[in-house]
Scaffold this motif. Structure first.
Motif, PDB file in Angstrom:
ATOM      1  N   GLY A 161      17.566  99.868  91.304  1.00 19.34           N
ATOM      2  CA  GLY A 161      18.855 100.016  90.637  1.00 19.34           C
ATOM      3  C   GLY A 161      19.296  98.752  89.928  1.00 19.34           C
ATOM      4  N   SER A 162      19.038  97.603  90.549  1.00 17.32           N
ATOM      5  CA  SER A 162      19.444  96.322  89.950  1.00 17.32           C
ATOM      6  C   SER A 162      18.636  96.014  88.701  1.00 17.32           C
ATOM      7  CB  SER A 162      19.284  95.198  90.980  1.00 17.32           C
ATOM      8  OG  SER A 162      20.060  95.445  92.129  1.00 17.32           O
ATOM      9  N   VAL A 163      17.337  96.279  88.753  1.00 19.11           N
ATOM     10  CA  VAL A 163      16.483  96.050  87.581  1.00 19.11           C
ATOM     11  C   VAL A 163      16.875  96.990  86.445  1.00 19.11           C
ATOM     12  CG1 VAL A 163      14.120  96.222  86.709  1.00 19.11           C
ATOM     13  CG2 VAL A 163      14.553  95.134  88.917  1.00 19.11           C
ATOM     14  N   PHE A 164      17.149  98.250  86.784  1.00 11.38           N
ATOM     15  CA  PHE A 164      17.574  99.219  85.769  1.00 11.38           C
ATOM     16  C   PHE A 164      18.881  98.781  85.117  1.00 11.38           C
ATOM     17  CE2 PHE A 164      20.205 102.885  84.631  1.00 11.38           C
ATOM     18  CZ  PHE A 164      19.394 103.513  83.705  1.00 11.38           C
ATOM     19  N   ALA A 165      19.848  98.350  85.930  1.00  6.96           N
ATOM     20  CA  ALA A 165      21.138  97.916  85.390  1.00  6.96           C
ATOM     21  C   ALA A 165      20.974  96.711  84.478  1.00  6.96           C
ATOM     22  CB  ALA A 165      22.095  97.593  86.539  1.00  6.96           C
ATOM     23  N   SER A 166      20.078  95.788  84.875  1.00  5.17           N
ATOM     24  CA  SER A 166      19.845  94.608  84.050  1.00  5.17           C
ATOM     25  C   SER A 166      19.152  94.972  82.746  1.00  5.17           C
ATOM     26  CB  SER A 166      19.014  93.586  84.833  1.00  5.17           C
ATOM     27  OG  SER A 166      18.727  92.450  84.045  1.00  5.17           O
ATOM     28  N   ALA A 167      18.160  95.873  82.825  1.00  4.06           N
ATOM     29  CA  ALA A 167      17.399  96.252  81.633  1.00  4.06           C
ATOM     30  C   ALA A 167      18.265  96.995  80.623  1.00  4.06           C
ATOM     31  CB  ALA A 167      16.196  97.107  82.036  1.00  4.06           C
ATOM     32  N   ASN A 223      21.569  96.633  80.510  1.00  2.00           N
ATOM     33  CA  ASN A 223      22.786  95.847  80.310  1.00  2.00           C
ATOM     34  C   ASN A 223      24.037  96.638  80.706  1.00  2.00           C
ATOM     35  OD1 ASN A 223      24.113  93.470  79.604  1.00  2.00           O
ATOM     36  ND2 ASN A 223      24.480  94.147  77.497  1.00  2.00           N
ATOM     37  N   THR A 224      23.949  97.286  81.870  1.00  2.00           N
ATOM     38  CA  THR A 224      25.075  98.104  82.337  1.00  2.00           C
ATOM     39  C   THR A 224      25.605  97.621  83.688  1.00  2.00           C
ATOM     40  OG1 THR A 224      23.494  99.667  83.351  1.00  2.00           O
ATOM     41  CG2 THR A 224      24.274 100.165  81.117  1.00  2.00           C
ATOM     42  N   GLN A 225      25.405  96.352  84.006  1.00  2.00           N
ATOM     43  CA  GLN A 225      25.852  95.846  85.306  1.00  2.00           C
ATOM     44  C   GLN A 225      27.340  96.065  85.532  1.00  2.00           C
ATOM     45  OE1 GLN A 225      24.127  94.145  82.971  1.00  2.00           O
ATOM     46  NE2 GLN A 225      22.763  92.603  83.871  1.00  2.00           N
ATOM     47  N   HIS A 226      28.124  96.002  84.438  1.00  2.00           N
ATOM     48  CA  HIS A 226      29.579  96.116  84.572  1.00  2.00           C
ATOM     49  C   HIS A 226      30.034  97.526  84.934  1.00  2.00           C
ATOM     50  CE1 HIS A 226      28.542  97.328  80.487  1.00  2.00           C
ATOM     51  NE2 HIS A 226      29.691  97.975  80.427  1.00  2.00           N
ATOM     52  N   LEU A 227      29.128  98.505  84.834  1.00  2.00           N
ATOM     53  CA  LEU A 227      29.503  99.887  85.098  1.00  2.00           C
ATOM     54  C   LEU A 227      29.301 100.297  86.554  1.00  2.00           C
ATOM     55  CD1 LEU A 227      27.951 101.651  81.956  1.00  2.00           C
ATOM     56  CD2 LEU A 227      30.331 100.949  82.311  1.00  2.00           C
ATOM     57  N   TRP A 228      28.630  99.437  87.342  1.00  2.00           N
ATOM     58  CA  TRP A 228      28.230  99.879  88.671  1.00  2.00           C
ATOM     59  C   TRP A 228      29.208  99.500  89.771  1.00  2.00           C
ATOM     60  CZ3 TRP A 228      23.907 102.940  89.099  1.00  2.00           C
ATOM     61  CH2 TRP A 228      23.094 103.022  87.961  1.00  2.00           C
ATOM     62  N   HIS A 229      29.997  98.450  89.562  1.00  2.00           N
ATOM     63  CA  HIS A 229      30.890  98.018  90.633  1.00  2.00           C
ATOM     64  C   HIS A 229      32.174  98.838  90.635  1.00  2.00           C
ATOM     65  CE1 HIS A 229      33.624  96.076  87.790  1.00  2.00           C
ATOM     66  NE2 HIS A 229      32.563  95.558  87.198  1.00  2.00           N
ATOM     67  N   LEU A 230      32.924  98.730  91.734  1.00  2.00           N
ATOM     68  CA  LEU A 230      34.220  99.393  91.816  1.00  2.00           C
ATOM     69  C   LEU A 230      35.198  98.705  90.869  1.00  2.00           C
ATOM     70  CD1 LEU A 230      34.760  99.969  95.649  1.00  2.00           C
ATOM     71  CD2 LEU A 230      34.530 101.729  93.898  1.00  2.00           C
ATOM     72  N   PRO A 231      35.900  99.454  90.024  1.00  2.00           N
ATOM     73  CA  PRO A 231      36.888  98.822  89.150  1.00  2.00           C
ATOM     74  C   PRO A 231      38.063  98.301  89.969  1.00  2.00           C
ATOM     75  CG  PRO A 231      37.021 101.199  88.969  1.00  2.00           C
ATOM     76  CD  PRO A 231      35.801 100.906  89.804  1.00  2.00           C
ATOM     77  N   PRO A 232      38.726  97.239  89.519  1.00  2.00           N
ATOM     78  CA  PRO A 232      39.838  96.659  90.278  1.00  2.00           C
ATOM     79  C   PRO A 232      40.945  97.667  90.581  1.00  2.00           C
ATOM     80  CG  PRO A 232      39.150  95.182  88.522  1.00  2.00           C
ATOM     81  CD  PRO A 232      38.423  96.467  88.293  1.00  2.00           C
ATOM     82  N   SER A 233      41.182  98.588  89.678  1.00  2.00           N
ATOM     83  CA  SER A 233      42.258  99.577  89.867  1.00  2.00           C
ATOM     84  C   SER A 233      41.658 100.958  90.115  1.00  2.00           C
ATOM     85  CB  SER A 233      43.173  99.605  88.645  1.00  2.00           C
ATOM     86  OG  SER A 233      42.399  99.841  87.464  1.00  2.00           O
ATOM     87  N   PHE A 234      40.749 101.043  91.098  1.00  2.00           N
ATOM     88  CA  PHE A 234      40.016 102.283  91.336  1.00  2.00           C
ATOM     89  C   PHE A 234      40.953 103.442  91.664  1.00  2.00           C
ATOM     90  CE2 PHE A 234      37.938 105.173  94.371  1.00  2.00           C
ATOM     91  CZ  PHE A 234      36.896 105.633  93.576  1.00  2.00           C
TER      92      PHE A 234
END
Length: 293
Positions: free
Chosen positions: A24-30, A32-43
């Protein structure tokens, strides 16, 4: 660190977690979608909750440094899976991840979504830090420049690196993982009674479990001083040779009870002591590494 999957022998959940986090980490890096995987601050405040982020936020590392340190610590998690058993460890993973996620959501709401928290299996990794510190015995001690250290020092140093990699973005998820691990240890709200349903365990074993199954070591018998290649004592005829286990030292009852108190199975603990000449530290290392003949 063992580069082969054989190091995960007897720990399919840890192996699956390692592959999922790395993939999953390699896919997100490849992509360029790392910002889409974490919980948003105002979930909780967002109109589209994007519940899938509850899972991805506990799986995908956002940076290569976090993946590097996290991968080593996930590899070390196999020690706890061997102690607990795969079903109990999978239950531990689920509970600590869920509780850590709830704690992170609560903190972001209290801070009014001031900054995003790092994604990745911080709840699992730092949840394991509690039994690592409290339950795992010290196998060896040494000193560097007069500073007394133990064999746990490297793991603790890597854990500290991961905790502080991106400062508050990784620190808070790590602390939430430690709190979740402590809550599990004291059986908060009966957490330790939770088990993954048996039908899910069976489904996992019949599907993904077969893919993740590690080969059994096919190496020949270990050479032992004062014994023949077949494990018998010198001078024993082939026709009258005895089982190798009969020649092993009988385990000390006190040592067996000590290992059982650490969470190991009594029968396996006895075998480990026999194969370690009743050396508790060596037997513990054998049990943690799964090196029992």
């Amino acid at each position: 660190m063992d580069s082969s999957t054989r190091g995960f022998q007897g720990a399919p959940v840890s192996l699956g977690l390692a592959w999922a986090a790395a993939g999953g980490s390699v896919f997100a890096s490849a992509t360029n979608t790392q910002h889409l995987w974490h919980l948003p601050p105002s979930f909780l405040a967002s109109e589209t909750k994007q519940a899938w982020r509850l899972a991805s936020g506990n799986l995908v590392f956002a940076t290569s440094r976090e993946l590097f340190f996290g991968a080593y610590l996930i590899y070390y998690c196999r020690v706890f899976e061997r102690r607990m058993g795969s079903n109990k460890f999978a239950s531990f993973v689920f509970v600590t991840s869920a509780m850590s996620t709830l704690l992170q959501i609560g903190i972001t709401q209290l801070c009014h979504g001031c900054y995003p928290l790092a994604s990745g299996p911080f709840g699992i990794i730092f949840g394991c830090a509690v039994p690592f510190v409290m339950d795992l015995p010290v196998s060896s001690k040494f000193s560097i420049l007069g500073l007394p250290l133990t064999d746990k020092a490297l793991v603790m140093a890597i854990g500290a690196q991961l905790l502080l990699t991106s400062w508050k973005h990784t620190f808070i998820p790590g602390i939430c993982g430690i709190v979740a691990g402590a809550m599990y240890r004291v059986n908060f709200l009966g957490m330790r009674k939770f088990r993954i349903p048996s039908f899910l365990s069976k489904l996992f074993k019949r599907t993904i479990g077969k893919i993740l199954a590690t080969p059994v070591d096919q190496a020949g018998p270990t050479m032992n001083p004062g014994r023949n290649t077949d494990g018998s004592r010198p001078g024993t005829s082939v026709g009258g040779q005895r089982e190798y286990s009969q020649w092993l030292a009988q385990p000390s009852p006190e040592a067996v009870e000590l290992l059982v108190s650490m969470g190991f199975d009594r029968t396996i603990a006895s075998r480990a002591l026999q194969q370690s000449d009743n050396d508790v530290n060596l037997a513990t290392n054998r049990l943690l590494e799964g090196n029992i003949q």
